[in-house]
Design an enzyme around this catalytic site. Structure first.
Site, short mmCIF file in Angstrom:
data_model
loop_
_atom_site.label_atom_id
_atom_site.label_comp_id
_atom_site.label_asym_id
_atom_site.label_seq_id
_atom_site.Cartn_x
_atom_site.Cartn_y
_atom_site.Cartn_z
N GLU A 104 61.95 59.38 71.04
CA GLU A 104 61.98 59.59 69.59
C GLU A 104 62.49 58.32 68.90
O GLU A 104 63.59 57.84 69.20
CB GLU A 104 62.90 60.78 69.27
CG GLU A 104 62.31 62.09 69.78
CD GLU A 104 63.32 63.21 69.96
OE1 GLU A 104 64.43 63.12 69.39
OE2 GLU A 104 63.01 64.18 70.67
N GLU A 143 61.64 67.21 73.47
CA GLU A 143 62.25 66.61 74.67
C GLU A 143 61.59 67.06 75.97
O GLU A 143 61.45 66.27 76.91
CB GLU A 143 63.75 66.90 74.71
CG GLU A 143 64.59 66.03 73.80
CD GLU A 143 64.58 66.48 72.35
OE1 GLU A 143 64.03 67.58 72.08
OE2 GLU A 143 65.09 65.76 71.48
N ALA A 158 72.62 62.63 75.47
CA ALA A 158 72.58 63.29 76.77
C ALA A 158 72.67 64.81 76.63
O ALA A 158 72.15 65.55 77.45
CB ALA A 158 73.71 62.78 77.66
N ASP A 159 73.30 65.26 75.56
CA ASP A 159 73.42 66.71 75.32
C ASP A 159 72.06 67.39 75.27
O ASP A 159 71.95 68.57 75.57
CB ASP A 159 74.12 66.95 73.98
CG ASP A 159 75.39 66.14 73.83
OD1 ASP A 159 76.47 66.73 73.84
OD2 ASP A 159 75.28 64.90 73.71
N PHE A 160 71.02 66.65 74.88
CA PHE A 160 69.70 67.26 74.73
C PHE A 160 69.04 67.54 76.08
O PHE A 160 67.93 68.09 76.14
CB PHE A 160 68.77 66.40 73.84
CG PHE A 160 69.37 66.03 72.51
CD1 PHE A 160 70.43 66.75 71.96
CD2 PHE A 160 68.88 64.94 71.78
CE1 PHE A 160 70.98 66.40 70.73
CE2 PHE A 160 69.43 64.59 70.56
CZ PHE A 160 70.49 65.31 70.03
N HIS A 216 76.91 66.73 70.61
CA HIS A 216 76.52 65.30 70.61
C HIS A 216 77.57 64.42 71.30
O HIS A 216 77.70 63.24 70.96
CB HIS A 216 76.32 64.79 69.17
CG HIS A 216 75.08 65.28 68.50
ND1 HIS A 216 74.95 66.55 68.01
CD2 HIS A 216 73.89 64.67 68.24
CE1 HIS A 216 73.75 66.71 67.46
NE2 HIS A 216 73.09 65.58 67.59
C1 LIG Z 1 66.90 68.50 70.43
C2 LIG Z 1 67.25 67.38 69.50
N1 LIG Z 1 66.51 66.25 69.53
C3 LIG Z 1 66.82 65.22 68.74
C4 LIG Z 1 67.88 65.31 67.87
C5 LIG Z 1 68.25 64.13 67.01
N2 LIG Z 1 67.89 64.42 65.64
C6 LIG Z 1 68.79 64.94 64.78
S1 LIG Z 1 68.12 65.28 63.32
C7 LIG Z 1 66.63 64.70 63.79
C8 LIG Z 1 65.49 64.72 62.85
C9 LIG Z 1 65.22 66.09 62.36
O1 LIG Z 1 64.22 66.03 61.43
P1 LIG Z 1 63.84 67.29 60.57
O2 LIG Z 1 63.71 68.47 61.46
O3 LIG Z 1 62.69 66.92 59.75
O4 LIG Z 1 65.14 67.54 59.68
P2 LIG Z 1 65.73 66.56 58.56
O5 LIG Z 1 66.67 65.64 59.23
O6 LIG Z 1 64.62 65.86 57.91
O7 LIG Z 1 66.45 67.48 57.64
C10 LIG Z 1 66.66 64.26 65.10
C11 LIG Z 1 65.54 63.69 65.84
C12 LIG Z 1 68.63 66.50 67.87
N3 LIG Z 1 69.70 66.64 67.09
N4 LIG Z 1 68.29 67.52 68.68
#
Ligand SMILES: Cc1ncc(C[n+]2csc(CCOP(=O)(O)OP(=O)(O)O)c2C)c(N)n1
Ligand SMILES: [Mg+2]
Lengths: 334, 325
Positions: free
Chosen positions: A29, A70, A94-96, A139
């Site tokens: 990502e 993931e 790593a939590d993911f 996290h």
């Molecule tokens: C399983 C997981 N993968 C990646 C992340 C890292 N992460 C946190 S927010 C985010 C983007 C989320 O985007 P969206 O669902 O559009 O929500 P927004 O931030 O735009 O409100 C990512 C990739 C996470 N927290 N959990």
């Protein structure tokens, strides 16, 4: 020799491995960033900045942004590796692992055994690991101790920039699936790192300090903290071996046992909770194979049996401090 | 659709409270007073309020990493939330959870959530309980445009249809998941059709217009509450800040943020509409603004003065009961 941060050392290793072998690619990502947007694709280079410049150097087929998926990221790395590519997947925190555990544990980690030794899966999965940022329970986890429990996976935890580069280059060359945990608290820490490519073999611990009174084994971000604790004890005339196993699977049992035989004392330090942990694992190893050399009970310095708290005061109590390491070393000497 | 004036004023107050909460949180993060990773909801307030104005305390919501707005809209105590962001032991979660885990189960707030698409399956569970108890309750999950590509999201949507439970999937499209645009991350051209193919209706809303969200959410919630199974709501509206505080926002187009703040501000849109209609006067809204500012000032002052957690609290609250350990 040039001084580089762990972030830059890992980035350099990725650049070099990709330049050398065109079966190496990165996927995850925002490893490029800005795809589909008005911004310049590639300008992000990972949420922690570790994959910077790879998109520009190697293009969209080798620096691949994915949706937030993931299981599919790890599965795609596993499948590509099964047919001969050398993917380096990034799972941001790593939590993911919680989201993609099946693909890691039941799939890539077991292919070779289940298929009677007739396959290889030379994939690397990189994770930003560990606490220290008030990032709370989802996290902050180290997680490497969990994957260490699964036969079929190799597990790497560098504690400095030099090791990170050499271990990652080894991981990419390695024909088995390698779980590469980058302690995010150490990304900014720097040391001397050669420009050229080099590898560090798995299963070879590093002696970070050498001393007579006690053996300290520490992992990841606990290594510099344990070193600071040991250095502080020097003034009191106490000297310790500090062993950084660098890979938790395979584990350099011989280095640990040899040191325990010499000092007769053992302190094991990790940032994870105590149950089914690396500290328990190493303590059991010493109790089993160096019992007669021990002059004092083994001490484990670890987090309590709780999730990682948010509040900085609580997290400071949660993650082992240099003071707690010092107290444990002194307890073995009492 | 006519909305009683009292409800209009309440909706405005809620949106304004979220806005000021977020803007003050932003300032306190920049001051180094709020630790950890914080994701601000500024700009998207009409989504949370337009949905939650249809819910009462017995309905549930589940939120995301960008959760402050949903929690406030569902009635979370603003002072307790601010204390939580500051990490106080008097915070809503005793300083254990912080920004990403604000929760208040008694108010039907099943938590902000640090795992993208961690929420939808849990929300289906709450909806299942409502179905089994036959109590007319609904369960809303808020998640972002980035969450729709996660297996848990697909699984939750399908399970909700299979079990015909009153789950509402609110997808907030703010165009980006971290640094990636939805046009890249969602492979098909028509996300609405893709979602409806699971077997439930999806209603569309303009996320900078409270009235649009309120109306579409009303339809989705009514569909679910009436026992017709799940429904979806897509609301489109950009966020005014970066993904997290400190995000360089390379993905923005030139002038994008200015344009958003100028032309897609739900507070301005709301004020314009209700004062033009003559339903509400500027003075009435100004009085709410002043109230809200005072409330947020109080919340920040209370959070700064609140007690800090102590070492022994680390191991508290892990279990209800852990035997003699
Ligand atoms: C399983 C997981 N993968 C990646 C992340 C890292 N992460 C946190 S927010 C985010 C983007 C989320 O985007 P969206 O669902 O559009 O929500 P927004 O931030 O735009 O409100 C990512 C990739 C996470 N927290 N959990
Ligand atoms: Mg989004």
């Amino acid at each position: 020799m040039p001084v580089k941060t762990m972030r830059d050392a890992i980035n350099e290793a990725l650049h070099q491995a990709m330049a050398e072998d065109d079966s190496v690619f990165v996927i995850g990502e925002d490893v490029a960033g800005c795809n589909g947007s008005q911004g310049e694709v590639g300008s992000v280079g990972g949420v922690f900045g570790v994959t910077g410049g790879l998109y520009k150097a190697f293009g969209p087929n080798r620096c691949i942004d994915t949706p937030i998926s993931e299981s599919a990221i790890v599965g795609a790395a596993a499948g590509a590796a099964l047919v001969g590519m050398r993917p380096v997947a990034e799972i941001m925190f790593a939590d993911f692992i919680g989201v993609c555990m099946d693909q890691i544990v039941n799939q890539m980690g077991k292919f070779r055994y289940m298929f009677g030794g007739k396959s290889t899966c030379p994939a690397v999965i990189r994770f930003a690991s560990g606490g220290g940022f008030s990032a709370a329970s989802q996290h902050s986890q180290a997680m490497y101790q969990i994957l260490t429990a699964f036969p079929g996976l190799k597990v790497v935890v560098p504690s400095n920039a030099y090791d990170a580069k050499g271990l990652l280059l080894q991981a990419i060359k390695d024909d088995d699936p390698v779980m590469f945990f980058e302690p995010k608290a150490l990304y900014q820490e720097a040391c001397e790192v050669p420009d050229e490519m080099y590898t560090i073999p798995f299963g070879q611990a590093a002696y970070v300090r050498e001393g007579d009174d006690c053996t300290v084994v520490a992992f990841g971000q606990m290594v510099p903290r344990a070193a600071a604790a040991i250095d502080a004890l020097e003034a009191e005339g106490i000297s310790c071996d500090l062993i950084d196993p660098r890979t938790t699977s395979p584990l350099d049992e011989a280095a640990i046992l040899e040191s325990v035989e010499a000092t007769g004392r053992l302190v094991v330090v990790d940032e994870t909770p105590p149950r089914c942990s690396l500290t328990a694992d190493i303590a059991a190893l010493a109790a089993d194979k160096a019992f007669h050399a021990l002059k004092a009970p083994i001490k484990q310095v670890c987090a309590p049996h709780s999730p990682t708290p948010f509040s900085p005061e609580l997290e400071a109590e949660y993650i082992p401090s240099a003071e707690k390491i010092i107290a444990a070393i002194k307890a073995t000497l009492a | 659709m006519t909305i009683p004036k009292e409800k209009l004023l309440r909706a405005y107050r809620q949106m304004k409270t979220i806005r000021e909460f977020e803007e003050r949180a932003h300032a306190e993060i920049m001051n180094g007073q709020i630790p950890g990773f914080t994701h601000l909801y500024t700009g998207q307030e009409a989504n949370a309020v337009g949905v939650c104005e249809h819910l009462d305390e017995l309905d549930t919501i589940i939120s995301t990493h960008r959760g402050h707005g949903h929690c406030i809209a569902k009635g979370a105590d603003v002072i307790g939330m601010m204390k939580e962001l500051f990490g106080s032991s008097e915070g809503l979660c005793k300083g254990k959870g912080g920004s990403m885990h604000v929760a208040d189960i008694e108010k039907g707030i099943l938590g902000a959530n640090g795992i993208v698409a961690g929420g939808p399956p849990i929300s289906v569970g709450s909806a299942l309980a409502a179905k089994i108890r036959d109590n007319g309750r609904v369960a809303v999950s808020f998640s972002g445009d980035g969450s729709v590509n996660q297996g848990t999201c697909f699984e939750a949507m399908n399970l909700a249809v299979v079990l015909k439970v009153p789950a509402i999937f609110v997808i907030e499209n703010n165009y980006y998941s971290e640094h990636t645009n939805i046009s890249y991350a969602v492979g098909c051209d028509d996300l609405k059709a893709r979602t409806e193919a699971f077997g439930f209706p999806v209603f569309m809303a303009d996320g900078c217009d409270f009235f649009s969200v309120y109306e579409a959410a009303g339809k989705a919630i009514e569909h679910a509450r009436a026992g017709n199974g799940p429904a979806g709501l897509f609301a489109e509206q950009g966020r005014f800040h970066g993904h997290f505080v400190g995000d360089p926002q390379y993905y923005r187009a030139e002038g994008e943020l200015d344009d958003l703040r100028e032309n897609s501000d739900c507070l301005k849109v709301f004020r314009g509409r209700v004062t033009t209609d003559g339903e509400v006067s500027h003075e009435e809204l100004d009085a709410i603004d002043a109230d809200v500012l005072a409330l947020i000032d109080d919340a920040v002052a209370a959070a700064k003065a609140a007690p800090r957690p102590t070492a022994e609290q680390v191991v508290e609250d892990v279990y209800v009961n852990y035997g003699n350990a």
